[in-house]
Scaffold this active site. Structure first.
Site, mmCIF file in Angstrom:
data_model
loop_
_atom_site.group_PDB
_atom_site.id
_atom_site.type_symbol
_atom_site.label_atom_id
_atom_site.label_comp_id
_atom_site.label_asym_id
_atom_site.label_seq_id
_atom_site.Cartn_x
_atom_site.Cartn_y
_atom_site.Cartn_z
ATOM 1 N N TYR A 12 0.806 -1.231 0.000
ATOM 2 C CA TYR A 12 0.000 0.000 0.000
ATOM 3 C C TYR A 12 0.835 1.275 0.000
ATOM 4 C CZ TYR A 12 -3.550 -3.443 0.956
ATOM 5 O OH TYR A 12 -4.362 -4.538 0.845
ATOM 6 N N PRO B 258 -11.116 -0.568 -2.216
ATOM 7 C CA PRO B 258 -12.310 -1.320 -2.595
ATOM 8 C C PRO B 258 -13.596 -0.548 -2.290
ATOM 9 C CG PRO B 258 -10.903 -2.572 -1.080
ATOM 10 C CD PRO B 258 -10.484 -1.138 -1.018
ATOM 11 N N HIS C 134 -7.318 1.134 1.734
ATOM 12 C CA HIS C 134 -7.037 -0.239 2.152
ATOM 13 C C HIS C 134 -5.871 -0.404 3.125
ATOM 14 C CE1 HIS C 134 -7.531 -4.463 1.842
ATOM 15 N NE2 HIS C 134 -7.831 -4.549 0.582
ATOM 16 N N LYS D 82 -21.204 -31.785 -0.971
ATOM 17 C CA LYS D 82 -19.996 -31.994 -0.152
ATOM 18 C C LYS D 82 -18.749 -31.381 -0.784
ATOM 19 C CE LYS D 82 -21.608 -35.857 2.617
ATOM 20 N NZ LYS D 82 -22.992 -35.402 2.434
ATOM 21 N N PRO E 154 -17.758 -24.350 -0.823
ATOM 22 C CA PRO E 154 -18.311 -23.308 -1.705
ATOM 23 C C PRO E 154 -17.243 -22.378 -2.272
ATOM 24 C CG PRO E 154 -19.602 -23.481 0.314
ATOM 25 C CD PRO E 154 -18.413 -24.362 0.497
ATOM 26 N N ASP E 155 -16.265 -22.031 -1.447
ATOM 27 C CA ASP E 155 -15.238 -21.104 -1.937
ATOM 28 C C ASP E 155 -14.433 -21.748 -3.067
ATOM 29 O OD1 ASP E 155 -13.713 -18.565 -1.651
ATOM 30 O OD2 ASP E 155 -12.095 -19.989 -1.303
ATOM 31 N N TYR F 21 -4.758 -14.947 -7.929
ATOM 32 C CA TYR F 21 -4.579 -14.533 -6.535
ATOM 33 C C TYR F 21 -5.917 -14.662 -5.832
ATOM 34 C CZ TYR F 21 -3.406 -11.312 -2.657
ATOM 35 O OH TYR F 21 -3.178 -10.749 -1.430
ATOM 36 N N SER G 81 -7.297 -13.834 -1.922
ATOM 37 C CA SER G 81 -6.941 -13.369 -0.575
ATOM 38 C C SER G 81 -7.343 -14.408 0.453
ATOM 39 C CB SER G 81 -7.729 -12.115 -0.216
ATOM 40 O OG SER G 81 -7.492 -11.106 -1.106
ATOM 41 N N SER H 135 -11.228 -12.332 -4.521
ATOM 42 C CA SER H 135 -11.391 -12.305 -3.073
ATOM 43 C C SER H 135 -12.832 -12.628 -2.720
ATOM 44 C CB SER H 135 -11.036 -10.905 -2.581
ATOM 45 O OG SER H 135 -10.999 -10.853 -1.196
HETATM 46 N N1 COA Z 1 -19.046 -30.074 2.353
HETATM 47 C C1 COA Z 1 -19.979 -29.328 2.983
HETATM 48 N N2 COA Z 1 -19.740 -28.093 3.474
HETATM 49 C C2 COA Z 1 -18.501 -27.602 3.314
HETATM 50 C C3 COA Z 1 -17.481 -28.318 2.650
HETATM 51 C C4 COA Z 1 -17.801 -29.616 2.164
HETATM 52 N N3 COA Z 1 -16.879 -30.366 1.540
HETATM 53 N N4 COA Z 1 -16.367 -27.570 2.653
HETATM 54 C C5 COA Z 1 -16.675 -26.424 3.280
HETATM 55 N N5 COA Z 1 -17.960 -26.440 3.689
HETATM 56 C C6 COA Z 1 -18.666 -25.416 4.477
HETATM 57 C C7 COA Z 1 -17.797 -24.883 5.592
HETATM 58 O O1 COA Z 1 -17.889 -25.679 6.741
HETATM 59 C C8 COA Z 1 -18.404 -23.524 5.813
HETATM 60 O O2 COA Z 1 -19.592 -23.696 6.575
HETATM 61 P P1 COA Z 1 -20.323 -22.528 7.401
HETATM 62 O O3 COA Z 1 -21.051 -21.719 6.384
HETATM 63 O O4 COA Z 1 -21.226 -23.239 8.312
HETATM 64 O O5 COA Z 1 -19.249 -21.776 8.101
HETATM 65 C C9 COA Z 1 -18.786 -23.091 4.412
HETATM 66 O O6 COA Z 1 -18.914 -24.293 3.655
HETATM 67 C C10 COA Z 1 -17.800 -22.182 3.726
HETATM 68 O O7 COA Z 1 -16.529 -22.798 3.627
HETATM 69 P P2 COA Z 1 -15.559 -22.595 2.386
HETATM 70 O O8 COA Z 1 -16.340 -22.074 1.247
HETATM 71 O O9 COA Z 1 -14.750 -23.820 2.189
HETATM 72 O O10 COA Z 1 -14.505 -21.522 2.842
HETATM 73 P P3 COA Z 1 -14.612 -20.216 3.709
HETATM 74 O O11 COA Z 1 -15.934 -19.583 3.675
HETATM 75 O O12 COA Z 1 -14.009 -20.565 5.013
HETATM 76 O O13 COA Z 1 -13.661 -19.204 2.910
HETATM 77 C C11 COA Z 1 -11.581 -18.139 2.592
HETATM 78 C C12 COA Z 1 -12.350 -19.464 2.553
HETATM 79 C C13 COA Z 1 -10.211 -18.385 2.010
HETATM 80 C C14 COA Z 1 -12.305 -17.114 1.752
HETATM 81 C C15 COA Z 1 -11.497 -17.679 4.080
HETATM 82 O O14 COA Z 1 -10.741 -18.597 4.823
HETATM 83 C C16 COA Z 1 -10.819 -16.359 4.230
HETATM 84 O O15 COA Z 1 -9.614 -16.271 4.405
HETATM 85 N N6 COA Z 1 -11.605 -15.247 4.167
HETATM 86 C C17 COA Z 1 -11.100 -13.908 4.254
HETATM 87 C C18 COA Z 1 -10.635 -13.432 2.925
HETATM 88 C C19 COA Z 1 -10.319 -11.991 2.987
HETATM 89 O O16 COA Z 1 -9.791 -11.505 3.970
HETATM 90 N N7 COA Z 1 -10.702 -11.267 1.931
HETATM 91 C C20 COA Z 1 -10.626 -9.848 1.887
HETATM 92 C C21 COA Z 1 -9.270 -9.327 1.836
HETATM 93 S S1 COA Z 1 -9.355 -7.586 1.900
HETATM 94 C C1 HC5 Z 2 -14.983 -4.928 0.449
HETATM 95 C C2 HC5 Z 2 -14.190 -6.061 -0.021
HETATM 96 C C3 HC5 Z 2 -12.780 -5.711 -0.244
HETATM 97 C C4 HC5 Z 2 -11.883 -6.832 -0.617
HETATM 98 C C5 HC5 Z 2 -10.519 -6.320 -0.861
HETATM 99 C C6 HC5 Z 2 -9.488 -7.352 -1.073
HETATM 100 O O1 HC5 Z 2 -9.748 -8.503 -1.179
HETATM 101 O O2 HC5 Z 2 -8.240 -6.898 -1.154
HETATM 102 C C7 HC5 Z 2 -7.146 -7.806 -1.263
HETATM 103 C C8 HC5 Z 2 -6.310 -7.679 -0.024
HETATM 104 C C9 HC5 Z 2 -5.253 -8.688 0.145
HETATM 105 O O3 HC5 Z 2 -4.313 -8.426 0.895
HETATM 106 O O4 HC5 Z 2 -5.304 -9.759 -0.425
HETATM 107 C C10 HC5 Z 2 -6.327 -7.411 -2.470
HETATM 108 N N1 HC5 Z 2 -6.929 -7.646 -3.783
HETATM 109 C C11 HC5 Z 2 -7.985 -6.673 -4.079
HETATM 110 C C12 HC5 Z 2 -5.850 -7.445 -4.763
HETATM 111 C C13 HC5 Z 2 -7.477 -9.009 -3.946
#
Ligand code: COA
Ligand code: HC5
Length: 627
Positions: A108, A121, A344, A427, A430-431, A453, A455, A555
């Site tokens: 940043y 964002p 950010h 099973k 979702p992510d 990428y 996040s 992300s």
């Molecule tokens: N069968 C059934 N359910 C499952 C499954 C499977 N095989 N795998 C996962 N699930 C469920 C999980 O238990 C979870 O359940 P919940 O809704 O009851 O909590 C749900 O599905 C979601 O899990 P999943 O999609 O695997 O991952 P997540 O939501 O934990 O997300 C990341 C993964 C990487 C996005 C998260 O760990 C993260 O880091 N988030 C922050 C990202 C971030 O900071 N972004 C912005 C940056 S500025």
């Molecule tokens: C309101 C949602 C903002 C999401 C912002 C985000 O995911 O930023 C990332 C931060 C990081 O360190 O991974 C960077 N990215 C926009 C380049 C994915």
């Protein structure tokens, strides 16, 4: 199985009121929680090197890979790698977090691109039903009250600790988002937080028709203003800013950082200007009362409003109605548009979205009730003396902003066919499912895969920010190739999807536990700059450049409120994809640059929609076959 963020059950009404002016004091519970958080580890060097080579396999040629393999071998056996690793480990012992300050600077504060579009964002809230200034101000007054309630929770340390996979997360970012502002510098910017170590500010800034005002949100006894008091203050602000011909001084903050750094010094040479800028920087947050944008169809509206939160729509519209350096700016348009844009550097999306969910909940139960009228002083307008030099800087900023507006291609996809429940019922994570859909969409459009990428949070560690999950793997490539191969059966495709999802899930698990590769590699590179006279070859070869060129920057940010979240692409020929998967639908925002002929946000959005639907059909078809 990984679980999403868990928040302690929380109702705004449960928060006990206390004075807004209370300075930030660390109460023992918060200290205990923070102090007990583990330190971010430095992953083993060999592990990162092996994973680095594996990561390159689907994105570079055989020759390039072979060359890099040799460089990595030299790095490991020649002693350079070990030496840097030792320095990193020493740094980790000596600091709370070996990465966070380096990350804040390199991601940043050192970055010279404008914050608008490139790093800040946006969040779009569901469209409100007001169409006039009364509705706009009533809404803004409630929103301000909600944010102030949230602030009380921060000030009184009653913020519930969040958990991930049963582990408490670092809550520090919540303490960085109010009262703070980025300040441009000639080579590196800084962020100032005016609540730390001093008494908290008691005003917010409101901007209307490019004119900034100080709105004191506390009564003289320290109690917060009521919603109708704020409403009346907003009316006064509105009535004192009817002229629409004012210089949009705030647009200066949208410039390239070096240009803005110089313009900033010009601007604050004047004492009045300096005091006005300082009032904005010190304020708790900013509220932008935007002019209505030209009417468009509902289909176009959803994408246009995402662009509006990112850049304001251009110099003619609301881009001058911002101070882009301000950490938190809420946007309330006269036409019902509502959202926010945030700078950010101090924090990630999840704390901002948690705040939004909280405020929306507060607003649901807040009604304007007439309270006894205590006469309040008219909010102070912030004066700016526009010298010819400042005027010239504003004109340049306007031109630059208009170019950015024309260049940003935004497409919002409100995917209504299914949400997180569908992959769960099969099973699948979702992510990982969404990430594989993005891989499939990209492969279908370009007949190749790219450096991706995603996040991932490092908040399990003290002062943790993010790392990167590289969603493009040999397994994801095998899956997308099978989807495009007519000779393949659905059962085989489904098996490959499961394998790719499983690989992604494992990488996520490693990443949230501090074992991803990207921040470690960044650390080794920055350590080399500090310790060595020449840069190790592994940071100079083509593979490294390809790996750092993220054509897909993605992300996941989940919210309770039906929000659309968005950000710009990381590279000139790439896409930014932010997705918010709800239980039964998903909101995605896709960005690209119009100046790149190869990218097209709407086409990519269509490809993502098709990929998600085809993957649903694949799951259902194979599930039926096994019944
Ligand atoms: N069968 C059934 N359910 C499952 C499954 C499977 N095989 N795998 C996962 N699930 C469920 C999980 O238990 C979870 O359940 P919940 O809704 O009851 O909590 C749900 O599905 C979601 O899990 P999943 O999609 O695997 O991952 P997540 O939501 O934990 O997300 C990341 C993964 C990487 C996005 C998260 O760990 C993260 O880091 N988030 C922050 C990202 C971030 O900071 N972004 C912005 C940056 S500025
Ligand atoms: C309101 C949602 C903002 C999401 C912002 C985000 O995911 O930023 C990332 C931060 C990081 O360190 O991974 C960077 N990215 C926009 C380049 C994915």
């Amino acid at each position: 199985m990984l679980s999403t963020f868990v928040r302690a059950a929380l109702r705004p009404a449960m928060v006990k009121p206390c004075s807004l002016v209370k300075p930030l004091v660390l109460v023992p519970e918060r200290c205990l929680h923070q102090e007990a958080l583990p330190k971010l580890p430095v992953p083993p060097l060999k592990q990162t090197c092996q994973r680095y080579l594996a990561m390159l396999e689907p994105i570079v040629s055989q020759d390039e890979l072979e060359h890099t393999r040799q460089l990595v071998q030299e790095f490991l056996s020649g002693g350079v790698g070990e030496r840097l690793q030792k320095s990193l480990e020493r740094r980790a012992r000596k600091t709370d977090n070996w990465l966070s300050e380096w990350w804040r600077q390199s991601a940043y504060l050192d970055c010279r691109m404008p914050v608008a579009v490139y790093t800040s964002p946006g969040v779009v809230l569901p469209r409100m039903h007001f169409q006039d200034r009364q509705g706009q101000m009533r809404f803004a007054a409630k929103l301000i009250t909600g944010v102030l309630e949230f602030k009380r929770m921060i000030d009184s340390d009653t913020l519930p600790v969040e958990y991930l996979s049963g582990k408490p997360l670092c809550m520090d970012q919540y303490y960085q988002i109010l009262n703070s502002c980025r300040v441009p510098g000639p080579k590196r910017d800084t962020v100032v937080n005016h609540a730390i170590g001093k008494s908290s500010p008691t005003h917010i800034t409101v901007v209307h028709n490019f004119q900034f005002f100080i709105l004191d949100v506390c009564n003289s006894d320290g109690s917060p203003l009521t919603v109708d008091q704020i409403y009346m203050q907003l009316e006064k602000i509105w009535n004192s800013s009817l002229q629409t011909n004012k210089e949009p001084v705030g647009i200066l903050t949208s410039q390239h950082r070096n240009t803005w750094g110089k313009a900033y010094n010009n601007l604050i040479k004047d004492r009045t200007n300096k005091e006005s800028v300082r009032a904005i920087q010190k304020s708790i947050f900013t509220v932008c009362l935007d002019a209505p944008m030209p009417r468009v169809s509902d289909e176009l509206y959803k994408s246009r409003v995402a662009a509006q939160v990112l850049h304001g729509g251009g110099a003619r519209w609301n881009s001058g109605n911002r101070w882009f350096d301000k950490t938190l700016q809420f946007i309330v348009g006269e036409d019902g548009t509502c959202g926010l844009v945030y700078e950010h550097a101090p924090a990630e999306g999840p704390p901002i979205v948690f705040l939004i969910d909280y405020v929306v909940e507060c607003m649901r139960r807040t009604e304007i009730v007439r309270s006894p009228m205590v006469p309040l002083a008219t909010p102070q307008k912030l004066r700016f003396n526009i010298t010819p030099e400042v005027k010239r800087d504003i004109e340049k900023a306007k031109q630059n902003m208009n170019m950015m507006v024309h260049d940003l291609d935004v497409n919002v996809l409100l995917f209504s066919h299914f949400g997180r429940n569908l992959p769960k019922s099969h099973k699948l994570s979702p992510d990982a499912f969404v990430q594989m859909a993005l891989q499939l969409a990209y492969f279908r459009m370009y007949d190749m895969c790219c450096s991706t990428y995603e996040s991932v949070t490092l908040r399990m560690f003290k002062y943790g920010r993010t790392d990167n999950i590289r969603s493009t793997t040999l397994d994801s490539l095998n899956f997308v190739q099978a989807m495009e191969d007519p000779a393949k059966q659905n059962t085989e495709r489904m098996a490959l999807l499961r394998k790719a999802v499983e690989t992604h899930r494992k990488m996520t698990h490693d990443a949230i536990h501090g074992q991803a590769i990207d921040r470690h590699i960044l650390g080794l590179r920055l350590q080399a700059i500090e310790d060595l006279t020449s840069m190790p070859q592994i940071f100079m070869d083509t593979s490294y450049a390809v790996a750092q060129h993220y054509n897909l920057s993605t992300s996941q940010v989940g919210s309770k409120t039906d929000c659309v979240m968005c950000f710009g692409p990381m590279v000139p020929d790439g896409y930014g994809v932010c997705y918010n998967p709800m239980d039964e639908h998903m909101n995605l925002a896709i960005t690209a640059f119009n100046s790149c002929e190869e990218t097209h946000a709407a086409k990519f959005a269509k490809a993502v929609e098709d990929a998600l639907l085809d993957m649903q059909a694949l799951c259902e078809d194979t599930a039926k076959a096994t019944q």
